[in-house]
Design an enzyme around this catalytic site. Structure first.
Site, PDB file in Angstrom:
ATOM      1  N   ASP A 165      -2.738   6.389  -3.506  1.00  0.00           N
ATOM      2  CA  ASP A 165      -1.528   5.849  -2.828  1.00  0.00           C
ATOM      3  C   ASP A 165      -0.985   4.381  -3.567  1.00  0.00           C
ATOM      4  O   ASP A 165      -1.610   4.312  -4.704  1.00  0.00           O
ATOM      5  CB  ASP A 165      -1.937   5.354  -1.372  1.00  0.00           C
ATOM      6  CG  ASP A 165      -2.734   4.115  -1.210  1.00  0.00           C
ATOM      7  OD1 ASP A 165      -3.462   3.932  -1.984  1.00  0.00           O
ATOM      8  OD2 ASP A 165      -2.565   3.321  -0.425  1.00  0.00           O
TER       9      ASP A 165
ATOM     10  N   LYS B 122      -1.771 -10.242   0.816  1.00  0.00           N
ATOM     11  CA  LYS B 122      -3.170  -9.966   1.342  1.00  0.00           C
ATOM     12  C   LYS B 122      -4.187 -10.709   0.861  1.00  0.00           C
ATOM     13  O   LYS B 122      -4.283 -11.052  -0.531  1.00  0.00           O
ATOM     14  CB  LYS B 122      -3.640  -8.328   1.507  1.00  0.00           C
ATOM     15  CG  LYS B 122      -5.180  -8.288   2.262  1.00  0.00           C
ATOM     16  CD  LYS B 122      -5.473  -6.786   2.284  1.00  0.00           C
ATOM     17  CE  LYS B 122      -5.960  -6.279   1.024  1.00  0.00           C
ATOM     18  NZ  LYS B 122      -6.624  -5.038   1.257  1.00  0.00           N
TER      19      LYS B 122
ATOM     20  N   ASP C  97      -6.034   2.524  -3.119  1.00  0.00           N
ATOM     21  CA  ASP C  97      -7.323   2.480  -2.273  1.00  0.00           C
ATOM     22  C   ASP C  97      -7.448   3.667  -1.377  1.00  0.00           C
ATOM     23  O   ASP C  97      -8.545   3.799  -0.862  1.00  0.00           O
ATOM     24  CB  ASP C  97      -7.399   1.243  -1.530  1.00  0.00           C
ATOM     25  CG  ASP C  97      -6.326   1.010  -0.568  1.00  0.00           C
ATOM     26  OD1 ASP C  97      -5.097   1.958  -0.645  1.00  0.00           O
ATOM     27  OD2 ASP C  97      -6.132   0.017   0.279  1.00  0.00           O
ATOM     28  N   ARG C  98      -6.129   4.494  -1.311  1.00  0.00           N
ATOM     29  CA  ARG C  98      -6.762   5.808  -0.621  1.00  0.00           C
ATOM     30  C   ARG C  98      -6.897   7.051  -1.699  1.00  0.00           C
ATOM     31  O   ARG C  98      -6.574   7.028  -2.788  1.00  0.00           O
ATOM     32  CB  ARG C  98      -5.578   5.941   0.182  1.00  0.00           C
ATOM     33  CG  ARG C  98      -5.052   4.753   1.247  1.00  0.00           C
ATOM     34  CD  ARG C  98      -3.962   5.403   1.974  1.00  0.00           C
ATOM     35  NE  ARG C  98      -3.778   4.375   3.147  1.00  0.00           N
ATOM     36  CZ  ARG C  98      -3.042   4.544   4.027  1.00  0.00           C
ATOM     37  NH1 ARG C  98      -2.936   5.807   4.538  1.00  0.00           N
ATOM     38  NH2 ARG C  98      -3.102   3.510   5.043  1.00  0.00           N
TER      39      ARG C  98
ATOM     40  N   LYS D 174     -11.604  -0.009   0.137  1.00  0.00           N
ATOM     41  CA  LYS D 174     -11.598   1.508  -0.115  1.00  0.00           C
ATOM     42  C   LYS D 174     -11.106   1.623  -1.503  1.00  0.00           C
ATOM     43  O   LYS D 174     -10.573   0.848  -1.936  1.00  0.00           O
ATOM     44  CB  LYS D 174     -11.012   2.190   1.153  1.00  0.00           C
ATOM     45  CG  LYS D 174      -9.546   1.988   1.300  1.00  0.00           C
ATOM     46  CD  LYS D 174      -8.882   2.767   2.490  1.00  0.00           C
ATOM     47  CE  LYS D 174      -7.513   2.225   2.778  1.00  0.00           C
ATOM     48  NZ  LYS D 174      -7.145   0.848   3.539  1.00  0.00           N
TER      49      LYS D 174
ATOM     50  N   GLU E 191      -9.695   7.586   8.588  1.00  0.00           N
ATOM     51  CA  GLU E 191      -9.241   8.979   8.756  1.00  0.00           C
ATOM     52  C   GLU E 191      -7.856   8.947   7.920  1.00  0.00           C
ATOM     53  O   GLU E 191      -7.303  10.019   7.494  1.00  0.00           O
ATOM     54  CB  GLU E 191      -8.928   9.440  10.233  1.00  0.00           C
ATOM     55  CG  GLU E 191      -8.083   8.364  10.988  1.00  0.00           C
ATOM     56  CD  GLU E 191      -6.828   7.994  10.597  1.00  0.00           C
ATOM     57  OE1 GLU E 191      -5.964   9.140  10.356  1.00  0.00           O
ATOM     58  OE2 GLU E 191      -6.329   6.843  10.544  1.00  0.00           O
ATOM     59  N   SER E 192      -7.478   7.802   7.586  1.00  0.00           N
ATOM     60  CA  SER E 192      -6.262   7.551   6.715  1.00  0.00           C
ATOM     61  C   SER E 192      -6.359   7.767   5.221  1.00  0.00           C
ATOM     62  O   SER E 192      -5.625   7.143   4.656  1.00  0.00           O
ATOM     63  CB  SER E 192      -5.831   6.463   7.290  1.00  0.00           C
ATOM     64  OG  SER E 192      -6.547   5.239   6.756  1.00  0.00           O
TER      65      SER E 192
ATOM     66  N   ASP F 197      -1.486   1.375  -3.752  1.00  0.00           N
ATOM     67  CA  ASP F 197      -2.326   0.413  -4.174  1.00  0.00           C
ATOM     68  C   ASP F 197      -3.800   1.005  -4.762  1.00  0.00           C
ATOM     69  O   ASP F 197      -4.530   0.253  -5.040  1.00  0.00           O
ATOM     70  CB  ASP F 197      -2.436  -0.749  -3.420  1.00  0.00           C
ATOM     71  CG  ASP F 197      -3.045  -0.520  -2.181  1.00  0.00           C
ATOM     72  OD1 ASP F 197      -2.941   0.526  -1.445  1.00  0.00           O
ATOM     73  OD2 ASP F 197      -3.758  -1.487  -1.402  1.00  0.00           O
TER      74      ASP F 197
ATOM     75  N   SER G 244       0.862  -1.249   0.035  1.00  0.00           N
ATOM     76  CA  SER G 244       0.187  -0.124   0.080  1.00  0.00           C
ATOM     77  C   SER G 244       0.717   1.229   0.092  1.00  0.00           C
ATOM     78  O   SER G 244       1.578   1.575  -1.017  1.00  0.00           O
ATOM     79  CB  SER G 244      -1.086  -0.066   1.072  1.00  0.00           C
ATOM     80  OG  SER G 244      -2.000   1.143   1.090  1.00  0.00           O
ATOM     81  N   HIS G 245       0.680   2.031   1.043  1.00  0.00           N
ATOM     82  CA  HIS G 245       1.272   3.235   1.165  1.00  0.00           C
ATOM     83  C   HIS G 245       2.833   3.286   1.651  1.00  0.00           C
ATOM     84  O   HIS G 245       3.611   4.249   1.576  1.00  0.00           O
ATOM     85  CB  HIS G 245       0.433   4.211   2.154  1.00  0.00           C
ATOM     86  CG  HIS G 245       0.374   3.503   3.411  1.00  0.00           C
ATOM     87  ND1 HIS G 245      -0.427   2.619   3.692  1.00  0.00           N
ATOM     88  CD2 HIS G 245       1.158   3.897   4.678  1.00  0.00           C
ATOM     89  CE1 HIS G 245      -0.389   2.025   4.765  1.00  0.00           C
ATOM     90  NE2 HIS G 245       0.630   2.805   5.459  1.00  0.00           N
TER      91      HIS G 245
ATOM     92  N   ARG H 188       0.408   5.993  16.872  1.00  0.00           N
ATOM     93  CA  ARG H 188      -0.512   7.064  16.169  1.00  0.00           C
ATOM     94  C   ARG H 188      -1.262   7.774  17.207  1.00  0.00           C
ATOM     95  O   ARG H 188      -1.896   6.843  17.977  1.00  0.00           O
ATOM     96  CB  ARG H 188      -1.476   6.364  15.113  1.00  0.00           C
ATOM     97  CG  ARG H 188      -0.594   5.646  13.828  1.00  0.00           C
ATOM     98  CD  ARG H 188      -1.651   5.461  12.734  1.00  0.00           C
ATOM     99  NE  ARG H 188      -1.088   4.496  11.717  1.00  0.00           N
ATOM    100  CZ  ARG H 188      -0.290   4.763  10.661  1.00  0.00           C
ATOM    101  NH1 ARG H 188       0.234   5.968  10.590  1.00  0.00           N
ATOM    102  NH2 ARG H 188       0.109   3.822  10.113  1.00  0.00           N
TER     103      ARG H 188
HETATM  104  C1  VG1 Z   1      -3.267   2.041   8.683  1.00  0.00           C
HETATM  105  C2  VG1 Z   1      -4.479   2.783   8.467  1.00  0.00           C
HETATM  106  C3  VG1 Z   1      -5.663   2.154   8.544  1.00  0.00           C
HETATM  107  C4  VG1 Z   1      -5.719   1.600   7.116  1.00  0.00           C
HETATM  108  C5  VG1 Z   1      -4.442   0.496   6.959  1.00  0.00           C
HETATM  109  C6  VG1 Z   1      -4.546   0.018   5.569  1.00  0.00           C
HETATM  110  O1  VG1 Z   1      -3.207   1.235   9.316  1.00  0.00           O
HETATM  111  O2  VG1 Z   1      -4.146   3.629   9.635  1.00  0.00           O
HETATM  112  O3  VG1 Z   1      -6.771   3.328   8.501  1.00  0.00           O
HETATM  113  O4  VG1 Z   1      -6.870   0.666   6.852  1.00  0.00           O
HETATM  114  O5  VG1 Z   1      -3.349   1.437   6.942  1.00  0.00           O
HETATM  115  O6  VG1 Z   1      -4.480   0.959   4.612  1.00  0.00           O
HETATM  116  P1  VG1 Z   1      -2.137   1.099  10.556  1.00  0.00           P
HETATM  117  O7  VG1 Z   1      -2.359  -0.013  11.319  1.00  0.00           O
HETATM  118  O8  VG1 Z   1      -0.778   1.121  10.152  1.00  0.00           O
HETATM  119  O9  VG1 Z   1      -2.800   2.409  11.376  1.00  0.00           O
HETATM  120  V1  VG1 Z   1      -3.721   0.750   2.913  1.00  0.00           V
HETATM  121  O10 VG1 Z   1      -3.869   1.835   2.136  1.00  0.00           O
HETATM  122  O11 VG1 Z   1      -2.505  -0.151   3.591  1.00  0.00           O
HETATM  123  O12 VG1 Z   1      -4.831  -0.851   2.338  1.00  0.00           O
HETATM  124 CO    CO Z   2      -3.553   1.622   0.118  1.00  0.00          CO
END
Ligand code: VG1
Ligand code: CO
Length: 542
Positions: A276, A125, A280-281, A375, A363-364, A278, A112-113, A495
């Site tokens: 981001d 995943k 989804d954000r 998402k 919120e992310s 992948d 992801s990010h 966080r």
């Molecule tokens: C973070 C975010 C959460 C999100 C997750 C996956 O998790 O806070 O809101 O669902 O990333 O997002 P964490 O446990 O690091 O707070 V992504 O864009 O990786 O699929």
């Molecule tokens: Co993502």
């Protein structure tokens, strides 16, 4: 030929908030990826002859990993393996494809990010047939299996040609390489008024979409510049790169700084967005105004009926616990339920399946709906564009009008990255213990009303999830929330989420950090962040 390869368990394969994430060299350890994939298959039943969707965000090791997953899926008895061309599928497109094909499930290769490249992060995943991330019951079973696994099955056939559309045979299975964008685009056209958005674009409305060299590039080119007629150059950083150009593909004000600067400058177009790694954000910035993801969710909920896909209204809304309560105020006005779930999209799945919620958000920078079970960054941008096409107002006007109607939830998240794991765990344990004694205590004008470690009871399947984050709630609706990230790969990330509600008519000024300064100071001292973690300033302010 199908080979059975003897293996030994790796001790560290516990899936986090969103699958298993580790450094690339860890995933390159012989047997590491294979063990995890076999543990997924060993935790599932009845997939013989069924379809598995496979795709990733194009990061370093994506292609190699896809070959391994395809060969293991065929060796384990899947009948069809559907792969995005070039190994590319955004997370939302994978979810859409799983649902569209009626597939048994899917494997998404992404961190992801998180940054990519040879020393960056990689992730795996598993998504279920409904299209969403596997629920905890399944991820727990996968983790248990990683502790006892002694063999995996893999085909020794030559590599699949990932760059040629069409079908080939792999052991007893058919492998199909598909266009990663086509089905997703058709789903989007069924939800949004593309004619109205095209008319908005034709009227001179200008936007910029920053794909951050990640997976949304091909989707954004096809949708914004193709289907919607925005001029070439609207999409920037639109070619997916294995190392995301050396950047963090995280659409926040720190890592999408160029977009932010542009949107605050005199040259700003009407609308700016980013997604981001992948896809989804989503980050949304209007000319001269940043839209906090929690506000974005609330504004989308308040205006969703302007899009054809949501014209019948919303059944309910859901947000993760740390997400601000902005959307709750909208739900109240609409007379619908607002659900509060733990962090991570997997907790929305049951609410969406049961028709209890239509829109969800975190919120992310995650927003989505019942169209899929992830998402969806491009979807959120399209819903914004659909709303703007109907309302024909600047983003800033829409946001300020929203605050004037519903009040404003000033909100920020402060991340302390790469801190000592044991120290962070001790900090959380002490906060958890303190929740019993905090209620009634006053810190200056701030009086604690309640405190707990958030626990969730799923109203659909009755499952319970405990220890999801310490909440300290103050009189008047202010809040500080603490939790440890479940997606990092180095040390721990603490966080800290900080929120203050100002009812309609109130005004704490435009600047969020200033409006929240008392709560921010208290959030540091209450947890002893400086003393315990040795940090005086956060790594990221979102
Ligand atoms: C973070 C975010 C959460 C999100 C997750 C996956 O998790 O806070 O809101 O669902 O990333 O997002 P964490 O446990 O690091 O707070 V992504 O864009 O990786 O699929
Ligand atoms: Co993502």
């Amino acid at each position: 030929m199908i080979k059975t390869v003897a293996t030994k368990p790796f001790a560290d394969q516990k899936p986090g908030t969103s699958g298993l994430r580790k450094k690339v060299p860890v995933f390159q350890t012989p047997g590491y990826l294979e063990n995890f994939v076999q543990s997924i298959f060993d935790s599932l039943e009845g997939f013989q002859g069924e379809t598995l969707v496979v795709g990733g965000d194009g990061r370093f090791f994506n292609r190699e990993a896809i070959q391994i997953v395809a060969k293991m899926a065929a060796a384990n008895g899947f009948g069809r393996v559907v792969i995005g061309k070039g190994g590319i599928l955004s997370t939302p497109a994978a979810s859409a494809l799983i649902r569209h094909l009626g597939a048994y499930g899917g494997i998404i290769l992404s961190a992801s990010h998180n940054p990519g490249g040879p020393e960056g992060d990689f992730g795996v995943k598993y998504n279920i047939g409904a299209g969403g991330p596997a629920p905890e019951k399944i991820t727990d079973a996968i983790f248990a299996r990683t502790g006892t696994i002694d063999a995996y099955k893999i085909s020794d056939a030559p590599d699949v040609d990932l760059d040629r559309l069409g079908e080939t045979a792999l052991e007893g299975a058919t492998v199909e390489v598909v266009d990663p964008v086509a089905q997703y685009l058709s789903l989007m056209t069924s939800l949004f008024d593309f004619d109205a958005i095209r008319a908005l674009v034709a009227s001179g409305f200008r936007m910029r979409f920053d794909a951050m060299h990640a997976v949304t590039g091909p989707y954004a080119h096809a949708i914004f510049e193709g289907a919607l007629g925005a001029p070439a150059g609207t999409v920037v950083n639109g070619t997916p790169l294995p190392d995301f150009g050396g950047h963090h593909p995280d659409p926040n004000l720190t890592y999408a700084h160029d977009l932010y600067e542009l949107m605050m400058s005199p040259e700003a177009p009407d609308f700016g967005a980013a997604s981001d790694g992948d896809g989804d954000r989503n980050l949304v910035i209007g000319r001269g105004i940043y839209v906090a993801p929690s506000d974005s969710l609330a504004i989308l909920a308040a205006n969703a009926t302007l899009a054809p896909g949501y014209a019948r209204g919303l059944a309910g809304v859901a947000r993760s616990m740390p997400t601000s309560a902005a959307v709750d105020h909208v739900a109240e006005k609409l007379g619908i339920r607002a659900y509060e779930t733990p962090t991570g999209w997997k907790f929305f799945g049951n609410l969406l399946d049961a028709g209890l919620a239509t829109l969800c958000g975190e919120e992310s920078a995650g927003t989505g709906s019942d169209h899929i079970r992830e998402k969806d960054g491009v979807w959120a941008v399209l819903l914004w564009l659909n709303i703007l096409a109907k309302r024909r107002e600047p983003v800033a006007g829409l946001v300020r009008e929203h605050w004037a109607t519903y009040g404003r939830n000033y909100y920020t998240r402060h991340d302390f990255d790469e801190v000592d794991l044991a120290a962070a765990q001790a900090l959380m344990a002490d906060l958890r213990a303190a929740t019993a004694t905090l209620p009634g205590k006053a810190f200056g004008a701030l009086v604690v009303e309640a405190a707990d470690d958030f626990a969730y009871h799923d109203p659909v399947d009755g499952s319970d999830s405990k220890n999801q984050g310490v909440r300290v709630m103050f009189e008047g609706g202010s809040r500080v929330v603490y939790r440890l990230s479940g997606t990092g790969t180095v040390g721990a990330t603490l966080r800290v989420y900080i929120e203050r509600y100002e009812p309609p008519g109130g005004d704490l000024g435009e600047e969020t950090q200033t409006a929240l300064c008392d709560l921010i100071a208290l959030s540091r001292s209450l947890a002893g962040i400086q003393a315990r973690l040795g940090r005086t300033t956060p790594s990221v302010i979102a």
